[in-house]
Design a protein around this motif. Structure first.
Motif, PDB file in Angstrom:
ATOM      1  N   VAL A 245       6.641 -43.288  42.413  1.00 14.57           N
ATOM      2  CA  VAL A 245       6.474 -43.564  43.832  1.00 14.57           C
ATOM      3  C   VAL A 245       4.994 -43.715  44.188  1.00 14.57           C
ATOM      4  CG1 VAL A 245       6.953 -42.726  46.167  1.00 14.57           C
ATOM      5  CG2 VAL A 245       8.582 -42.262  44.314  1.00 14.57           C
ATOM      6  N   ARG A 246       4.641 -44.834  44.831  1.00 20.51           N
ATOM      7  CA  ARG A 246       3.317 -45.089  45.405  1.00 20.51           C
ATOM      8  C   ARG A 246       2.194 -44.882  44.372  1.00 20.51           C
ATOM      9  NH1 ARG A 246       4.098 -45.725  50.809  1.00 20.51           N
ATOM     10  NH2 ARG A 246       1.864 -45.767  51.187  1.00 20.51           N
ATOM     11  N   LEU A 247       2.361 -45.527  43.230  1.00 24.72           N
ATOM     12  CA  LEU A 247       1.352 -45.415  42.181  1.00 24.72           C
ATOM     13  C   LEU A 247      -0.007 -45.938  42.633  1.00 24.72           C
ATOM     14  CD1 LEU A 247       2.807 -46.300  38.666  1.00 24.72           C
ATOM     15  CD2 LEU A 247       2.164 -44.095  39.614  1.00 24.72           C
ATOM     16  N   GLN A 248      -0.011 -47.038  43.390  1.00 22.60           N
ATOM     17  CA  GLN A 248      -1.280 -47.621  43.815  1.00 22.60           C
ATOM     18  C   GLN A 248      -2.078 -46.668  44.691  1.00 22.60           C
ATOM     19  OE1 GLN A 248      -2.641 -50.414  42.618  1.00 22.60           O
ATOM     20  NE2 GLN A 248      -0.821 -50.453  41.311  1.00 22.60           N
ATOM     21  N   ASP A 249      -1.380 -45.864  45.494  1.00 18.19           N
ATOM     22  CA  ASP A 249      -2.084 -44.886  46.323  1.00 18.19           C
ATOM     23  C   ASP A 249      -2.757 -43.826  45.454  1.00 18.19           C
ATOM     24  OD1 ASP A 249      -1.234 -46.255  48.516  1.00 18.19           O
ATOM     25  OD2 ASP A 249       0.346 -44.837  49.073  1.00 18.19           O
ATOM     26  N   VAL A 250      -2.070 -43.412  44.395  1.00 18.41           N
ATOM     27  CA  VAL A 250      -2.648 -42.423  43.478  1.00 18.41           C
ATOM     28  C   VAL A 250      -3.863 -43.007  42.772  1.00 18.41           C
ATOM     29  CG1 VAL A 250      -2.214 -40.978  41.454  1.00 18.41           C
ATOM     30  CG2 VAL A 250      -0.411 -41.299  43.157  1.00 18.41           C
ATOM     31  N   LEU A 251      -3.747 -44.252  42.307  1.00 15.69           N
ATOM     32  CA  LEU A 251      -4.866 -44.898  41.621  1.00 15.69           C
ATOM     33  C   LEU A 251      -6.065 -45.085  42.552  1.00 15.69           C
ATOM     34  CD1 LEU A 251      -2.976 -47.597  39.509  1.00 15.69           C
ATOM     35  CD2 LEU A 251      -4.142 -45.552  38.661  1.00 15.69           C
ATOM     36  N   LYS A 252      -5.796 -45.434  43.799  1.00 13.91           N
ATOM     37  CA  LYS A 252      -6.886 -45.609  44.764  1.00 13.91           C
ATOM     38  C   LYS A 252      -7.602 -44.293  45.009  1.00 13.91           C
ATOM     39  CE  LYS A 252      -7.840 -47.294  49.450  1.00 13.91           C
ATOM     40  NZ  LYS A 252      -7.251 -47.881  50.686  1.00 13.91           N
ATOM     41  N   GLU A 253      -6.823 -43.220  45.161  1.00 12.67           N
ATOM     42  CA  GLU A 253      -7.428 -41.903  45.381  1.00 12.67           C
ATOM     43  C   GLU A 253      -8.245 -41.478  44.168  1.00 12.67           C
ATOM     44  OE1 GLU A 253      -6.133 -37.273  46.398  1.00 12.67           O
ATOM     45  OE2 GLU A 253      -4.608 -38.855  46.270  1.00 12.67           O
ATOM     46  N   ALA A 254      -7.705 -41.722  42.979  1.00 12.57           N
ATOM     47  CA  ALA A 254      -8.413 -41.336  41.757  1.00 12.57           C
ATOM     48  C   ALA A 254      -9.710 -42.128  41.605  1.00 12.57           C
ATOM     49  CB  ALA A 254      -7.515 -41.555  40.545  1.00 12.57           C
ATOM     50  N   PHE A 255      -9.684 -43.424  41.929  1.00 16.38           N
ATOM     51  CA  PHE A 255     -10.898 -44.247  41.838  1.00 16.38           C
ATOM     52  C   PHE A 255     -11.953 -43.747  42.816  1.00 16.38           C
ATOM     53  CE2 PHE A 255     -13.604 -47.821  42.961  1.00 16.38           C
ATOM     54  CZ  PHE A 255     -13.920 -48.359  41.728  1.00 16.38           C
ATOM     55  N   ASN A 256     -11.544 -43.461  44.047  1.00 15.45           N
ATOM     56  CA  ASN A 256     -12.495 -42.974  45.047  1.00 15.45           C
ATOM     57  C   ASN A 256     -13.078 -41.623  44.651  1.00 15.45           C
ATOM     58  OD1 ASN A 256     -12.218 -45.224  46.693  1.00 15.45           O
ATOM     59  ND2 ASN A 256     -10.555 -44.331  47.895  1.00 15.45           N
ATOM     60  N   ASP A 257     -12.266 -40.774  44.018  1.00 20.33           N
ATOM     61  CA  ASP A 257     -12.781 -39.484  43.539  1.00 20.33           C
ATOM     62  C   ASP A 257     -13.820 -39.684  42.446  1.00 20.33           C
ATOM     63  OD1 ASP A 257     -11.265 -38.062  45.315  1.00 20.33           O
ATOM     64  OD2 ASP A 257      -9.673 -37.559  43.893  1.00 20.33           O
ATOM     65  N   GLU A 258     -13.586 -40.661  41.563  1.00 16.73           N
ATOM     66  CA  GLU A 258     -14.581 -40.959  40.527  1.00 16.73           C
ATOM     67  C   GLU A 258     -15.865 -41.502  41.154  1.00 16.73           C
ATOM     68  OE1 GLU A 258     -14.087 -40.426  36.880  1.00 16.73           O
ATOM     69  OE2 GLU A 258     -12.864 -39.124  38.152  1.00 16.73           O
ATOM     70  N   LEU A 259     -15.725 -42.313  42.200  1.00 15.99           N
ATOM     71  CA  LEU A 259     -16.897 -42.839  42.903  1.00 15.99           C
ATOM     72  C   LEU A 259     -17.721 -41.700  43.496  1.00 15.99           C
ATOM     73  CD1 LEU A 259     -16.925 -45.926  45.229  1.00 15.99           C
ATOM     74  CD2 LEU A 259     -18.182 -43.880  45.826  1.00 15.99           C
ATOM     75  N   MET A 260     -17.043 -40.752  44.146  1.00 19.66           N
ATOM     76  CA  MET A 260     -17.767 -39.618  44.738  1.00 19.66           C
ATOM     77  C   MET A 260     -18.401 -38.741  43.674  1.00 19.66           C
ATOM     78  SD  MET A 260     -15.454 -38.491  48.049  1.00 19.66           S
ATOM     79  CE  MET A 260     -13.899 -38.365  47.167  1.00 19.66           C
ATOM     80  N   LYS A 261     -17.745 -38.629  42.526  1.00 17.97           N
ATOM     81  CA  LYS A 261     -18.313 -37.860  41.418  1.00 17.97           C
ATOM     82  C   LYS A 261     -19.615 -38.504  40.929  1.00 17.97           C
ATOM     83  CE  LYS A 261     -15.403 -36.752  38.207  1.00 17.97           C
ATOM     84  NZ  LYS A 261     -14.552 -36.859  36.992  1.00 17.97           N
ATOM     85  N   ILE A 262     -19.599 -39.840  40.789  1.00 14.27           N
ATOM     86  CA  ILE A 262     -20.794 -40.559  40.353  1.00 14.27           C
ATOM     87  C   ILE A 262     -21.901 -40.453  41.392  1.00 14.27           C
ATOM     88  CG2 ILE A 262     -21.689 -42.878  39.889  1.00 14.27           C
ATOM     89  CD1 ILE A 262     -18.960 -43.485  38.582  1.00 14.27           C
ATOM     90  N   GLU A 263     -21.529 -40.596  42.661  1.00 12.67           N
ATOM     91  CA  GLU A 263     -22.501 -40.472  43.753  1.00 12.67           C
ATOM     92  C   GLU A 263     -23.194 -39.112  43.715  1.00 12.67           C
ATOM     93  OE1 GLU A 263     -24.618 -40.822  47.359  1.00 12.67           O
ATOM     94  OE2 GLU A 263     -23.568 -42.425  46.288  1.00 12.67           O
ATOM     95  N   ALA A 264     -22.405 -38.048  43.514  1.00 13.92           N
ATOM     96  CA  ALA A 264     -22.965 -36.702  43.498  1.00 13.92           C
ATOM     97  C   ALA A 264     -23.860 -36.484  42.284  1.00 13.92           C
ATOM     98  CB  ALA A 264     -21.829 -35.668  43.505  1.00 13.92           C
ATOM     99  N   GLU A 265     -23.459 -37.015  41.137  1.00 10.45           N
ATOM    100  CA  GLU A 265     -24.243 -36.827  39.915  1.00 10.45           C
ATOM    101  C   GLU A 265     -25.547 -37.613  39.949  1.00 10.45           C
ATOM    102  OE1 GLU A 265     -24.091 -35.055  37.119  1.00 10.45           O
ATOM    103  OE2 GLU A 265     -22.334 -33.935  37.775  1.00 10.45           O
ATOM    104  N   VAL A 266     -25.485 -38.846  40.474  1.00 10.89           N
ATOM    105  CA  VAL A 266     -26.667 -39.705  40.457  1.00 10.89           C
ATOM    106  C   VAL A 266     -27.662 -39.330  41.549  1.00 10.89           C
ATOM    107  CG1 VAL A 266     -27.477 -42.086  40.780  1.00 10.89           C
ATOM    108  CG2 VAL A 266     -25.442 -41.629  39.391  1.00 10.89           C
TER     109      VAL A 266
END
Length: 293
Positions: A245-266
């Motif tokens: 159910v709603r795989l694209q929503d999970v993938l979008k959330e996971a991508f945004n979390d990776e983006l925030m992780k990179i933002e915080a690290e850099v």
């Protein structure tokens, strides 16, 4: 003098000596020479070091990608985040163009780091099986092989369901009802062959929905994913499958979390000590420039 004589005795060395004697330096520091035909030839390969950094480095998880960017970045470095590629990716252009309108300040954009987000094996298994109609034995095998990914219901209950399905491959499925708890309850008729044929009714109950705990990308967090049970009974045979159910929503959330992780690290913590802030753009990275030889 002896060294010069030895070099002159070697034909390859003589060619190098002749070439280096004609090397000139451009105003921007690039070495070149004028060939016998009048063409301009770059001779960076003869220098002690490259005239500028270049290369493409590929990473497997966000932490290494961020550390690399933080090490080599400067005031012109930018990161492009593209969730729509296959796979979704982050591209850091270390030598991107500087701010401003002056076109003479353009860079080659040849020094890059890329992070393609790779799906985990568990994600690949469940997403590939979603929507695939399976015989009951194959469905039971899928449950047993991937019990570790199932958060609800508990594993013991699913093992019992799987073994019941495996043990009833030769029965005739008669009907289906929806239980009070929302589960699917299937009734079957088992025929025992012998000197006298007897039969007995049986039932098996399968939850209408299970919750998976899946890691979409290597190095990402674990996310809950709902899987709804589907079935079909045809001429006494049952086919079972599930739809995620709603795989694209999970993938979008996971991508945004990776983006925030990179933002915080850099840009956070130790990354802020150089006084530089690296901008992250949402979109595909432009193609690199191609300098002439």
């Amino acid at each position: 003098e002896n060294a010069a004589a030895l070099l002159a005795a070697d034909e390859g060395a003589r060619k190098i000596l002749a070439l280096t004697a004609e090397i000139k330096t451009h105003a921007d520091g690039r070495p070149y020479r004028i060939t016998e035909t009048g063409a301009i030839e770059t001779v960076e390969r003869l220098c002690d070091q490259p005239t500028f950094r270049r290369g493409l480095v590929t990473f497997y998880e966000a932490l290494s990608f961020s550390r690399f960017v933080r090490r080599f970045r400067n005031a012109t470095t930018v990161i492009f985040a593209d969730p729509h590629t296959a796979p979704p990716s982050f591209t850091a252009v270390i030598d991107y163009h500087p701010r401003g309108m002056a076109q003479t300040e353009a860079q080659w954009d040849l020094f890059r780091a890329v992070l393609p987000l790779k799906h985990t094996l568990a994600w690949a298994v469940w997403s590939a099986a979603s929507g695939q109609q399976l015989e009951q034995a194959a469905f039971a095998q899928l449950l047993e092989d991937n019990l570790g990914d199932i958060a609800d219901p508990d594993g013991a209950k699913l093992v019992e369901i799987a073994r019941t399905l495996e043990a009833t491959t030769d029965v005739s499925w008669q009907s289906h009802i929806r239980a009070d708890n929302g589960a699917h309850r299937f009734a079957y008729l088992e025929t025992v062959n012998g000197s006298a044929s007897t039969s007995k009714d049986g039932k098996v109950e399968i939850p209408a929905e299970i919750t998976l705990a899946l890691q979409p990308f290597e190095g990402s967090k674990v996310y809950p994913v709902k899987a709804r049970l589907r079935y079909r009974i045809t001429q006494g045979n049952v086919k079972l499958w599930f739809d995620l159910v709603r795989l694209q929503d999970v993938l979008k959330e996971a991508f945004n979390d990776e983006l925030m992780k990179i933002e915080a690290e850099v840009n956070g913590g130790e990354g802020a000590e150089d006084g530089v802030t690296t901008v992250i753009y949402n979109g595909p990275a432009p193609a690199a420039q191609q300098p002439k030889d």
